[in-house]
Write an enzyme that holds these catalytic residues in place. Structure first.
Site, short mmCIF file in Angstrom:
data_model
loop_
_atom_site.label_atom_id
_atom_site.label_comp_id
_atom_site.label_asym_id
_atom_site.label_seq_id
_atom_site.Cartn_x
_atom_site.Cartn_y
_atom_site.Cartn_z
N SER A 7 0.84 -1.19 0.00
CA SER A 7 0.00 0.00 0.00
C SER A 7 0.88 1.24 0.00
O SER A 7 1.60 1.50 0.96
CB SER A 7 -0.91 0.01 1.24
N HIS A 32 -0.64 -0.97 -4.56
CA HIS A 32 -1.98 -0.61 -4.11
C HIS A 32 -2.04 0.90 -3.88
O HIS A 32 -1.28 1.45 -3.07
CB HIS A 32 -2.30 -1.36 -2.81
N ASP A 34 -4.27 3.93 -2.64
CA ASP A 34 -5.45 4.31 -1.86
C ASP A 34 -5.88 5.73 -2.22
O ASP A 34 -5.17 6.70 -1.90
CB ASP A 34 -5.16 4.23 -0.37
N MET A 36 -8.55 8.65 -1.63
CA MET A 36 -9.54 9.10 -0.66
C MET A 36 -10.00 10.51 -0.99
O MET A 36 -9.19 11.36 -1.36
CB MET A 36 -8.94 9.09 0.75
N HIS A 65 -7.63 1.69 -5.33
CA HIS A 65 -8.71 1.45 -4.38
C HIS A 65 -9.41 2.78 -4.14
O HIS A 65 -8.89 3.65 -3.44
CB HIS A 65 -8.11 0.88 -3.10
N MET A 67 -11.77 5.00 -2.47
CA MET A 67 -12.59 5.28 -1.30
C MET A 67 -13.23 6.64 -1.51
O MET A 67 -12.90 7.63 -0.86
CB MET A 67 -11.72 5.24 -0.04
N MET A 136 -11.97 -5.40 3.50
CA MET A 136 -11.30 -4.49 4.43
C MET A 136 -11.28 -5.12 5.82
O MET A 136 -12.33 -5.49 6.36
CB MET A 136 -12.02 -3.15 4.48
N ASP A 174 -7.07 -6.07 2.94
CA ASP A 174 -6.39 -4.81 3.21
C ASP A 174 -6.67 -4.35 4.63
O ASP A 174 -7.82 -4.15 5.01
CB ASP A 174 -6.89 -3.75 2.21
#
Length: 219
Positions: A7, A32, A34, A36, A65, A67, A136, A174
């Site tokens: 990540s 990965h 993330d 957001m 990913h 979010m 998650m 994750d």
């Protein structure tokens, strides 16, 4: 072998391109990313412009990913930035199913994710569209959290679903993944381990990744 996806949330953001090269040289299978938006989760990270900028630094597959709310609005932007996989949350406002259709139309892999408190029944309607399921095992939005063991049955359920349907489905986990919890997840049916602080804090990332890959076979 089990896939390992570091990540990049735990990387040094002042040299993100170099960190990407480091994880690739260490033997990582995916990176990965993330994303957001400050709405679906409280924090804000980065978006398509940053991903596009670091795409040239490495050929490792990008596992984005999202979010974010209403992910269907941004599928083209992430595909254009060079993502190989894009995962959306079943809890997101907007139309996650539409987002998954758009992802697959772009010729990249579509994923669906669920939070620790979300039952698998909430995710089930999306599974026929999914190439990846991201379970998650912490609450999304923050790194360095403790692994929530109560989420492990969701991994087992998803693995059994894939077997019954005859589906080749990547099951990614994750949150709070380390050598101990990672083994637990693989034993339950996980095929991809996402880890941040455990890997980036390791004295020897390559050895750590090599050890995790030996945990078990993918589906």
């Amino acid at each position: 072998m089990t896939k390992v996806s570091p990540s990049m949330l735990s990387a040094d953001f002042s040299k993100l391109g170099e960190e990407l090269v480091r994880v690739e040289k260490a033997g990582a299978d995916w990176a990965h990313l993330d994303v957001m938006d400050g709405m679906f989760v409280p924090n804000i990270t980065f978006g398509p412009p940053v991903i596009k900028a670091i795409r040239k630094c490495s050929k490792i597959p990008f596992d984005a990913h999202l979010m974010i709310q209403a992910p269907e609005r941004y599928v083209d932007a992430f595909a254009d930035a060079g993502c190989d996989m894009v995962t959306v949350h079943c809890e997101a406002e907007g139309n996650p199913a539409e987002a998954m259709d758009k992802i697959r139309e772009r010729g990249i892999k579509a994923g669906i994710s669920l939070n620790p408190e979300t039952p698998v029944s909430k995710m089930e309607p999306f599974l026929d569209k999914a190439d990846i399921v991201l379970v998650m095992t912490v609450h999304p939005g923050f790194g360095g959290q403790k692994f929530i063991a109560d989420c492990v049955p969701k991994i087992s359920w998803t693995s059994e679903w894939a077997k019954k349907k005859g589906r080749k489905l990547e099951i990614s986990v994750d949150g709070g993944v380390n050598p101990s919890t990672g083994k637990t997840c693989v034993d339950a049916g996980a095929t991809v381990l996402v880890a941040g602080s455990s890997l980036f804090g390791s004295m020897d990332m390559a050895s750590e990744i090599s050890g995790w890959k030996a945990y078990g076979p993918t589906l």
